[in-house]
Write a protein that holds these residues in place. Structure first.
Motif, PDB file in Angstrom:
ATOM      1  N   SER A 270       0.816  -1.200   0.000  1.00 32.96           N
ATOM      2  CA  SER A 270       0.000   0.000   0.000  1.00 32.96           C
ATOM      3  C   SER A 270       0.853   1.254   0.000  1.00 32.96           C
ATOM      4  N   ALA A 271       0.423   2.268  -0.747  1.00 32.78           N
ATOM      5  CA  ALA A 271       1.057   3.586  -0.747  1.00 32.78           C
ATOM      6  C   ALA A 271       0.006   4.600  -0.304  1.00 32.78           C
ATOM      7  N   GLU A 272       0.342   5.881  -0.414  1.00 37.99           N
ATOM      8  CA  GLU A 272      -0.560   6.908   0.108  1.00 37.99           C
ATOM      9  C   GLU A 272      -1.887   6.947  -0.645  1.00 37.99           C
ATOM     10  N   LYS A 273      -1.825   6.885  -1.973  1.00 38.87           N
ATOM     11  CA  LYS A 273      -3.040   7.047  -2.769  1.00 38.87           C
ATOM     12  C   LYS A 273      -3.444   5.792  -3.534  1.00 38.87           C
ATOM     13  N   VAL A 274      -2.577   4.798  -3.570  1.00 37.02           N
ATOM     14  CA  VAL A 274      -2.887   3.580  -4.316  1.00 37.02           C
ATOM     15  C   VAL A 274      -2.491   2.357  -3.504  1.00 37.02           C
ATOM     16  N   ALA A 275      -3.039   1.231  -3.900  1.00 37.02           N
ATOM     17  CA  ALA A 275      -2.645  -0.052  -3.318  1.00 37.02           C
ATOM     18  C   ALA A 275      -2.429  -1.028  -4.465  1.00 37.02           C
ATOM     19  N   TYR A 276      -1.383  -1.851  -4.361  1.00 38.32           N
ATOM     20  CA  TYR A 276      -1.066  -2.838  -5.381  1.00 38.32           C
ATOM     21  C   TYR A 276      -1.302  -4.228  -4.802  1.00 38.32           C
ATOM     22  N   ILE A 277      -2.024  -5.076  -5.535  1.00 41.63           N
ATOM     23  CA  ILE A 277      -2.338  -6.423  -5.065  1.00 41.63           C
ATOM     24  C   ILE A 277      -1.873  -7.428  -6.113  1.00 41.63           C
ATOM     25  N   ASN A 278      -1.105  -8.422  -5.661  1.00 42.40           N
ATOM     26  CA  ASN A 278      -0.652  -9.475  -6.567  1.00 42.40           C
ATOM     27  C   ASN A 278      -1.476 -10.740  -6.343  1.00 42.40           C
ATOM     28  N   PHE A 279      -1.804 -11.408  -7.440  1.00 42.63           N
ATOM     29  CA  PHE A 279      -2.594 -12.636  -7.411  1.00 42.63           C
ATOM     30  C   PHE A 279      -1.836 -13.736  -8.142  1.00 42.63           C
ATOM     31  N   LEU A 280      -1.590 -14.843  -7.457  1.00 39.32           N
ATOM     32  CA  LEU A 280      -1.014 -16.030  -8.082  1.00 39.32           C
ATOM     33  C   LEU A 280      -2.039 -17.150  -8.006  1.00 39.32           C
ATOM     34  N   HIS A 281      -2.342 -17.747  -9.152  1.00 39.68           N
ATOM     35  CA  HIS A 281      -3.232 -18.909  -9.183  1.00 39.68           C
ATOM     36  C   HIS A 281      -2.365 -20.136  -9.411  1.00 39.68           C
ATOM     37  N   PHE A 293      -2.488  -5.934  -9.894  1.00 40.53           N
ATOM     38  CA  PHE A 293      -3.390  -4.862 -10.290  1.00 40.53           C
ATOM     39  C   PHE A 293      -3.344  -3.746  -9.258  1.00 40.53           C
ATOM     40  N   GLU A 294      -4.003  -2.647  -9.585  1.00 38.61           N
ATOM     41  CA  GLU A 294      -3.831  -1.414  -8.813  1.00 38.61           C
ATOM     42  C   GLU A 294      -5.185  -0.830  -8.445  1.00 38.61           C
ATOM     43  N   PHE A 295      -5.352  -0.505  -7.172  1.00 39.67           N
ATOM     44  CA  PHE A 295      -6.551   0.186  -6.697  1.00 39.67           C
ATOM     45  C   PHE A 295      -6.189   1.623  -6.340  1.00 39.67           C
ATOM     46  N   LYS A 296      -6.972   2.558  -6.837  1.00 38.27           N
ATOM     47  CA  LYS A 296      -6.804   3.956  -6.465  1.00 38.27           C
ATOM     48  C   LYS A 296      -7.690   4.237  -5.255  1.00 38.27           C
ATOM     49  N   LYS A 297      -7.073   4.701  -4.159  1.00 38.68           N
ATOM     50  CA  LYS A 297      -7.817   4.930  -2.917  1.00 38.68           C
ATOM     51  C   LYS A 297      -8.651   6.206  -3.009  1.00 38.68           C
ATOM     52  N   ARG A 298      -9.784   6.176  -2.305  1.00 38.22           N
ATOM     53  CA  ARG A 298     -10.630   7.363  -2.244  1.00 38.22           C
ATOM     54  C   ARG A 298     -10.876   7.796  -0.795  1.00 38.22           C
ATOM     55  N   LEU A 299     -11.063   6.827   0.100  1.00 42.02           N
ATOM     56  CA  LEU A 299     -11.240   7.117   1.519  1.00 42.02           C
ATOM     57  C   LEU A 299     -10.063   6.525   2.282  1.00 42.02           C
ATOM     58  N   ASP A 300     -10.205   6.344   3.584  1.00 35.46           N
ATOM     59  CA  ASP A 300      -9.123   5.774   4.393  1.00 35.46           C
ATOM     60  C   ASP A 300      -9.264   4.257   4.462  1.00 35.46           C
ATOM     61  N   GLU A 301      -9.272   3.626   3.285  1.00 38.42           N
ATOM     62  CA  GLU A 301      -9.459   2.178   3.257  1.00 38.42           C
ATOM     63  C   GLU A 301      -8.246   1.466   3.855  1.00 38.42           C
ATOM     64  N   SER A 302      -8.508   0.456   4.663  1.00 38.15           N
ATOM     65  CA  SER A 302      -7.419  -0.332   5.234  1.00 38.15           C
ATOM     66  C   SER A 302      -6.941  -1.364   4.226  1.00 38.15           C
ATOM     67  N   ASP A 303      -5.727  -1.885   4.453  1.00 42.71           N
ATOM     68  CA  ASP A 303      -5.206  -2.937   3.578  1.00 42.71           C
ATOM     69  C   ASP A 303      -6.113  -4.160   3.599  1.00 42.71           C
ATOM     70  N   ALA A 304      -6.696  -4.458   4.757  1.00 43.12           N
ATOM     71  CA  ALA A 304      -7.580  -5.626   4.865  1.00 43.12           C
ATOM     72  C   ALA A 304      -8.821  -5.454   3.993  1.00 43.12           C
ATOM     73  N   ASP A 305      -9.414  -4.243   4.003  1.00 39.45           N
ATOM     74  CA  ASP A 305     -10.599  -3.983   3.167  1.00 39.45           C
ATOM     75  C   ASP A 305     -10.248  -4.073   1.690  1.00 39.45           C
ATOM     76  N   LEU A 306      -9.124  -3.478   1.311  1.00 39.91           N
ATOM     77  CA  LEU A 306      -8.713  -3.492  -0.091  1.00 39.91           C
ATOM     78  C   LEU A 306      -8.397  -4.908  -0.557  1.00 39.91           C
ATOM     79  N   LEU A 307      -7.754  -5.686   0.308  1.00 35.82           N
ATOM     80  CA  LEU A 307      -7.399  -7.050  -0.065  1.00 35.82           C
ATOM     81  C   LEU A 307      -8.650  -7.899  -0.257  1.00 35.82           C
ATOM     82  N   ALA A 308      -9.642  -7.735   0.610  1.00 34.49           N
ATOM     83  CA  ALA A 308     -10.904  -8.472   0.466  1.00 34.49           C
ATOM     84  C   ALA A 308     -11.576  -8.146  -0.862  1.00 34.49           C
TER      85      ALA A 308
END
Length: 611
Positions: A270-281, A293-308
């Motif tokens: 996680s960074a200030e404005k984005v979070a990066y999540i890696n997926f291995l199948h 892939f990359e999520f652009k944050k809008r609120l104070d989302e936690s890493d746990a919420d973003l990962l889910a």
């Protein structure tokens, strides 16, 4: 908006919240135009939505969201899993302003196996579930082509695009084409290959595309051994060639373990404005999909919420039904969704480490790409990192560093270098001759220089630095602080760069009393600080050498009559040093400064030497 209008809105929303059911579901917030601005999920709708309106627990971003809400709707579902899936679907559909945004919207290619009498296998970006079975999508296109090539070389599925029916084959409607003659197809369309044999090959291709290459190789080996035992060596040799092909492919693919894991692996950075999540199948211990892939944050989302959210999105996109998920930490997922594993060692830990390595590399690559497009972005990022590490009130745009230089107190000097936006501002560098200190006292010298520097800046109403850095540890920092803070009453943060026994940058110090700041030695910031320290040291040493050289020259040549500054400079540039000037012959001196002055200089130097 008047207070009465605001109160009316609050009462309206409060009425909705009080009547929400205590059941799982998804909730939607609307603004004054009727647009959905946020979608969320909850195990308990009433409790979750009410938490947004608890002013004691609101962050600044949440307060901004709540101030825009004019209406709330909700959808009740049967389970937490349904709530999670519904939330994901609504976010993708409405792309609400305050929800995280999945920045990747690419359609990745898949491999299709058609549902025809004689199925075809081909890559496609168009999904039509009625007409074919799809494998993928493949975020790494070369992997997809490698799988297609393996299927074609092993089992020769027909490469033509002609729709073929059982009636057409049995009636002799089709003709043999060039692909048969160049051994790319066994011509099932004209009965040269039986339908049963062709479909067995298609099933083998399905197993390869599912990631079951190990099972395919095992069956080939068993058939090959049986044929050899029956003395059918030509047929066994043909199977051996197929076996070698699939084993070669398996050797090149990334097989993690001999254990047949069928799992999904996720990691997040996680960074200030984005979070990066890696997926291995992982299927049968081999990675069949790897995607970051990359999520652009809008609120104070936690890493746990973003990962889910990321887990639901990726498993749906890649049609994964693995019963086990490997994660860096436990998160809140529906009870029956999948088994969570947080490994500490073993093969699954190896997979998790690989996933983290991928997500860190992706983050690094994205950062480098952004910095190439906007070179100033790197400076801003590093200034923010300094600001965060030291807890500074503002970005350290203007930084000044100080260093002393002397030999046993002789020729004592100091230097100040200035960095603006982390770049040297050489026109603002300053040199200082130490005037009031006698002997080798670095702390007293630092106090003198700092007082001269900032007294003058204050007097001239010039720009003061956002950060002062001493080339030294606690002692130098305290010397600066005693002047800047205690004497001049200036509010300027002070840091220090301490060195080890080999005179290399060891750590950054900050605070009162000073403590070590956790800057990793292999980080970009540490390398930057090292270069800044080297620069102030270089500038101070250069000035010290110049002063020492000037004093040495003065002690020898200033006593010679008829030799001014220009002549001294000319002699030194031609002959190199005072020692060489003194040992030069008369003709050599005359060649440099002329016949009469050369003779006068030669006589004075050698007369002085004889005396």
């Amino acid at each position: 908006m008047t207070a009465e209008e605001r109160n009316a809105i609050e009462q309206h929303l409060k009425g909705i919240v009080l009547n929400l059911p205590e059941k799982p579901g998804s909730y939607q917030y609307y603004d004054d135009t009727g647009t959905i601005i946020y979608v969320g999920k909850a195990k308990n709708l009433k409790r979750r939505v009410a938490s947004y309106f608890n002013k004691d627990q609101q962050s600044s971003k949440t307060r901004m969201l709540v101030s825009k809400i004019r209406n709330i709707t909700y959808t009740v579902v049967n389970s937490e899993e349904d709530a999670l899936l519904l939330e994901n679907s609504l976010i993708k559909q409405y792309r609400p302003r305050y929800n995280v945004l999945l920045k990747d919207d690419k359609t990745y290619p898949s491999i299709a196996i058609t549902k025809e009498y004689l199925p075809r296998i081909f890559p496609t970006r168009h999904i039509d579930r009625k007409g074919a079975t799809y494998y993928g999508p493949y975020s790494h296109v070369p992997t997809m082509h490698a799988l297609l090539d393996l299927c074609r070389r092993l089992y020769h599925p027909r490469p033509c695009h002609t729709p073929m029916s059982q009636e057409g084959v049995e009636s002799g409607k089709y003709d043999v084409c060039l692909d048969y003659h160049i051994h790319k197809c066994a011509a099932p369309c004209v009965g040269k290959q039986s339908h049963t044999d062709y479909m067995a090959n298609i099933e083998a291709c399905r197993e390869i595309l599912k990631g079951n290459t190990r099972d395919v190789a095992r069956r080939l080996r068993e058939e090959m051994t049986q044929l050899a035992a029956e003395m059918r060596f030509e047929e066994a040799q043909a199977l051996k060639q197929k076996y070698d092909l699939i084993e070669n492919f398996r050797a090149k693919s990334e097989v993690i373990s001999n254990v047949s894991y069928d799992i999904d692996v996720f990691s997040i950075e996680s960074a200030e404005k984005v979070a990066y999540i890696n997926f291995l199948h992982v299927v049968n211990g081999a990675i069949t999909q790897s995607f970051t892939f990359e999520f652009k944050k809008r609120l104070d989302e936690s890493d746990a919420d973003l990962l889910a959210l990321g887990i639901v999105e990726m498993r749906k996109r890649f049609d994964s039904h693995s019963k086990e998920i490997v994660l860096p930490f436990p998160i809140e997922l529906p009870e029956n969704y999948a088994t969570q594993v947080v490994p500490q060692q073993g093969g699954k830990k190896t997979l998790l480490d690989l996933s983290r390595q991928n997500v860190l590399q992706y983050k690094f690559d994205r950062l480098k790409q952004a910095e190439k497009l906007n070179p100033e972005q790197k400076q801003v990022r590093l200034m923010k990192e300094i600001q965060t590490q030291l807890g500074l009130p503002k970005l350290p745009i203007h930084i000044e560093l100080f260093d002393n230089s002397n030999i046993s107190g002789e020729d004592a000097v100091a230097a100040c270098v200035v960095f603006e936006r982390l770049k040297p501002a050489k026109k603002r560098y300053r040199k200082f001759n130490i005037k009031t200190v006698i002997g080798p006292d670095d702390y007293a010298s630092m106090r003198e220089v700092v007082e001269r520097r900032y007294s003058r800046l204050v007097e001239e109403n010039d720009t003061l630095p956002d950060l002062i850095i001493a080339d030294g540890g606690k002692g130098q920092m305290e010397a600066i602080r005693s002047v800047v803070v205690d004497k001049l009453h200036l509010d300027i943060p002070i840091a220090g760069l301490a060195k080890d026994s080999r005179h290399r940058t060891r750590e950054m110090l900050f605070g009162d009393p000073p403590i070590s700041v956790a800057v990793k030695p292999d980080s970009t910031l540490f390398h930057l600080l090292t270069r800044m320290q080297d620069e102030v040291h270089r500038f101070a040493i250069t000035f010290h050498r110049q002063k020492r050289s000037k004093r040495q020259v003065a002690s020898e040549l200033d006593l010679v009559k008829g030799i001014g500054e220009k002549t001294k400079a000319l002699l030194l540039s031609r002959l190199g040093s005072v020692k060489k000037i003194k040992s030069a012959s008369l003709p050599e001196l005359q060649a440099v400064i002329g016949e009469k002055r050369g003779e006068s200089l030669y006589e004075q130097l050698h007369t002085e030497g004889k005396a």
